[in-house]
Design an enzyme around this catalytic site. Structure first.
Site, PDB file in Angstrom:
ATOM      1  N   SER A 178       0.823  -1.209   0.000  1.00  0.00           N
ATOM      2  CA  SER A 178       0.000   0.000   0.000  1.00  0.00           C
ATOM      3  C   SER A 178       0.858   1.260   0.000  1.00  0.00           C
ATOM      4  O   SER A 178       1.665   1.485   0.907  1.00  0.00           O
ATOM      5  CB  SER A 178      -0.898  -0.003   1.250  1.00  0.00           C
ATOM      6  OG  SER A 178      -1.401   1.296   1.481  1.00  0.00           O
ATOM      7  N   ASP A 331      -6.060   0.068  -9.045  1.00  0.00           N
ATOM      8  CA  ASP A 331      -7.387   0.673  -9.190  1.00  0.00           C
ATOM      9  C   ASP A 331      -8.048   0.319 -10.521  1.00  0.00           C
ATOM     10  O   ASP A 331      -9.192   0.719 -10.769  1.00  0.00           O
ATOM     11  CB  ASP A 331      -7.276   2.200  -9.069  1.00  0.00           C
ATOM     12  CG  ASP A 331      -6.927   2.624  -7.651  1.00  0.00           C
ATOM     13  OD1 ASP A 331      -7.235   1.867  -6.713  1.00  0.00           O
ATOM     14  OD2 ASP A 331      -6.331   3.705  -7.485  1.00  0.00           O
ATOM     15  N   ARG A 362     -14.065  -4.592  -3.788  1.00  0.00           N
ATOM     16  CA  ARG A 362     -14.151  -4.553  -5.262  1.00  0.00           C
ATOM     17  C   ARG A 362     -14.162  -5.930  -5.899  1.00  0.00           C
ATOM     18  O   ARG A 362     -14.705  -6.089  -6.996  1.00  0.00           O
ATOM     19  CB  ARG A 362     -12.992  -3.732  -5.839  1.00  0.00           C
ATOM     20  CG  ARG A 362     -13.222  -2.265  -5.687  1.00  0.00           C
ATOM     21  CD  ARG A 362     -12.281  -1.410  -6.505  1.00  0.00           C
ATOM     22  NE  ARG A 362     -12.653  -0.021  -6.298  1.00  0.00           N
ATOM     23  CZ  ARG A 362     -11.816   1.008  -6.293  1.00  0.00           C
ATOM     24  NH1 ARG A 362     -10.539   0.809  -6.518  1.00  0.00           N
ATOM     25  NH2 ARG A 362     -12.260   2.231  -6.101  1.00  0.00           N
ATOM     26  N   ARG A 407     -15.370   3.734  -8.961  1.00  0.00           N
ATOM     27  CA  ARG A 407     -14.785   2.939 -10.051  1.00  0.00           C
ATOM     28  C   ARG A 407     -15.672   1.758 -10.450  1.00  0.00           C
ATOM     29  O   ARG A 407     -15.636   1.308 -11.590  1.00  0.00           O
ATOM     30  CB  ARG A 407     -13.375   2.463  -9.680  1.00  0.00           C
ATOM     31  CG  ARG A 407     -12.413   3.633  -9.455  1.00  0.00           C
ATOM     32  CD  ARG A 407     -10.959   3.223  -9.510  1.00  0.00           C
ATOM     33  NE  ARG A 407     -10.126   4.172  -8.791  1.00  0.00           N
ATOM     34  CZ  ARG A 407      -9.742   5.368  -9.251  1.00  0.00           C
ATOM     35  NH1 ARG A 407     -10.115   5.771 -10.448  1.00  0.00           N
ATOM     36  NH2 ARG A 407      -8.992   6.165  -8.515  1.00  0.00           N
TER      37      ARG A 407
HETATM   38  C1  S3P Z   1      -3.287   5.515  -3.572  1.00  0.00           C
HETATM   39  C2  S3P Z   1      -2.862   4.251  -3.298  1.00  0.00           C
HETATM   40  C3  S3P Z   1      -3.687   3.060  -3.570  1.00  0.00           C
HETATM   41  C4  S3P Z   1      -4.840   3.352  -4.515  1.00  0.00           C
HETATM   42  C5  S3P Z   1      -5.539   4.631  -4.163  1.00  0.00           C
HETATM   43  C6  S3P Z   1      -4.580   5.800  -4.216  1.00  0.00           C
HETATM   44  C7  S3P Z   1      -2.384   6.638  -3.222  1.00  0.00           C
HETATM   45  O1  S3P Z   1      -4.234   2.613  -2.348  1.00  0.00           O
HETATM   46  O2  S3P Z   1      -5.754   2.295  -4.520  1.00  0.00           O
HETATM   47  O3  S3P Z   1      -6.598   4.887  -5.064  1.00  0.00           O
HETATM   48  O4  S3P Z   1      -2.624   7.772  -3.705  1.00  0.00           O
HETATM   49  O5  S3P Z   1      -1.430   6.410  -2.491  1.00  0.00           O
HETATM   50  P1  S3P Z   1      -3.426   1.620  -1.365  1.00  0.00           P
HETATM   51  O6  S3P Z   1      -2.318   2.374  -0.757  1.00  0.00           O
HETATM   52  O7  S3P Z   1      -4.442   1.190  -0.335  1.00  0.00           O
HETATM   53  O8  S3P Z   1      -2.989   0.489  -2.240  1.00  0.00           O
END
Ligand code: S3P
Length: 450
Positions: A178, A331, A362, A407
């Protein structure tokens, strides 16, 4: 249906078989970079000028929260913002709870940024955000001295955070794939004395690292021979306001892109799209599926690679998408599942566990949407297998529950543009959290949405 707003506020919409899509789709600014531009601007000394900022619900929620923490944010024109920061450690306890609406990124990054400042803030959001696990962010922040009171073991919102004064640098190994968790730790490290060392096994999006450097932080990134990388940031840091140009969002571009691939006869141009290699997994996968996507005029803008995409309707074939690619297209799986429905053969998407903790579950929402529209598929543990029906074979005719997930709404509207019968989604209001121009932009290309 879970809604913060009453069910009467939900706005259903149907997408119908459309004529060839044609034209130029200028999608809005990248959501991840927009959020970071506001947050880093609010932490910096002096003025940050932002152009191309995404004007969406999620970004506006973050802007309001940052005002509550003491920063000055002004919209000078659509997409043009001026932020006057407090300096690292200068945020104050907000008088009101910080309401982040639907925004996981805004809330989680701000949690990190306040964790090493001795202030108290209450974090809350809409029904979707209140159901998302915050423990993955606040637990690693405890090493800096943060304390919190949340709801249950997942630390659900409403969540009260008490930032730590006099924090010291830490060493953390982040096992969750993440960027939000990594970024929260980096922002906390800004106000901790010494060098914080963050090891991450999965290479998630690196906008925080790049932007922190541009704002003047002492940050280094070292790849590891065994995979993953180590990020070192030395605090206390001083950030200096700067100019930020936000490139166009590849995650929003994904919808007109896949629409052009599946609607026969289409040709769509997507100018100046962010092509950071940690965000291009969908394009890579679609090219393997046989998509006619040409990338022209590759260049750099605001420290990021961008390029123009020319997309033609294509005959797609099923492929296997390795789990190692998932961070670079996390995403985009819902809309890939739609593309896969129109492909010939089976598309296997491996290692999708992170999809279960997004704005909705999702994996479950995509499976239900496919089922409602007659697309055969299977879920094996965390893998999704879509049995493609070919270019004319998707029945459609179903109504899809969006579960407050923008989404999911845009993905299944995309399906309806090429399926035999229309596809209805139960609520399109959440689309405004990331892509308020979606409807006008798609209709401008010829999409039938009504
Ligand atoms: C994001 C990281 C992702 C992504 C989110 C935006 C970011 O999430 O799904 O839409 O801007 O750091 P995760 O960190 O939970 O993977």
């Amino acid at each position: 249906m879970t809604h913060t707003q009453s069910p009467e506020d939900a706005r259903p919409l149907a997408a119908r078989k459309s004529p060839p899509l044609a034209g130029v789709a200028a999608v809005p600014g990248d959501k991840s970079i927009s959020q970071r531009a506001l947050i880093l601007g609010a932490l910096a000394e002096g003025e940050t000028r932002i152009s191309g900022l995404l004007e969406s619900g999620d970004v506006h929620s973050t802007a309001a929260a940052l005002r509550g923490l003491g920063a000055g944010l002004t919209q000078e024109a659509p997409g043009i913002w001026r932020v006057v920061g407090t300096g690292v450690g200068g945020w104050k306890s907000p008088a009101q709870p910080l309401d982040f609406g639907n925004s996981g990124t805004g809330s989680r990054l701000v949690m990190g940024a306040m964790a090493t400042t001795p202030i108290t803030a209450v974090f809350t959001g809409d029904a979707s955000l209140r159901s998302r696990p915050m423990a993955r962010v606040v637990e690693p922040l405890l090493a800096f001295g943060l304390t919190y009171e949340g709801q249950g073991p997942k630390a659900l919102m409403p969540l009260t955070l008490h930032g730590a004064g006099g924090a010291q640098a830490v060493e953390v190994h982040v096992k969750t794939a993440s960027a939000q968790v990594k970024s929260a730790l980096l922002l906390a490290a800004l106000n901790a004395a010494g060098t914080t060392r963050i090891r991450q096994d999965v290479l998630t999006r690196d906008h925080s690292e790049k932007m922190l450097k541009a704002f003047g932080a002492d940050i280094t990134v070292t790849p590891l021979a065994e995979g993953g990388e180590v990020i070192c940031l030395t605090g206390p840091a001083r950030l200096t306001g700067c100019a930020v140009e936000v490139p166009r969002d590849p995650s929003s571009a994904a919808f007109p892109l896949v629409a052009a691939l599946i609607v026969p006869g289409s040709r769509v141009e997507l100018p100046a799209i962010l092509l950071n290699p940690r965000r291009t997994g969908l394009i890579e996968t679609l090219l393997e599926m046989g998509a006619d996507i040409r990338i022209q005029n590759r260049r750099t803008s605001g420290g990021e690679e961008i390029g123009d995409l020319i997309v033609h309707h294509s005959r797609l074939k099923g492929v296997t998408v390795p789990a190692s690619r998932s961070a670079s297209m996390i995403d985009e799986y819902p809309v890939l599942a739609v593309a896969a429905s129109f492909a010939v053969g089976e598309t296997r998407m491996l290692g999708l566990e992170e999809l279960r903790v997004k704005e909705s579950d999702r994996l479950a929402a995509v499976a239900a949407g496919l089922a409602a529209n007659g697309v055969p598929h299977t879920i094996e543990k965390d893998d999704l297998i879509v049995h493609g029906l070919g270019p004319d074979g998707v029945p459609g005719g179903g109504t899809v529950a969006t579960h407050m997930d923008h989404r999911i709404a845009m993905s299944f509207l995309t399906m309806g543009l090429a399926s035999q019968k229309p596809v209805t989604v139960d609520d399109v209001t959440m689309i405004a959290t990331s892509f308020p121009e979606y409807m006008d932009l798609m209709k401008g290309l010829g999409a039938v949405l009504e």
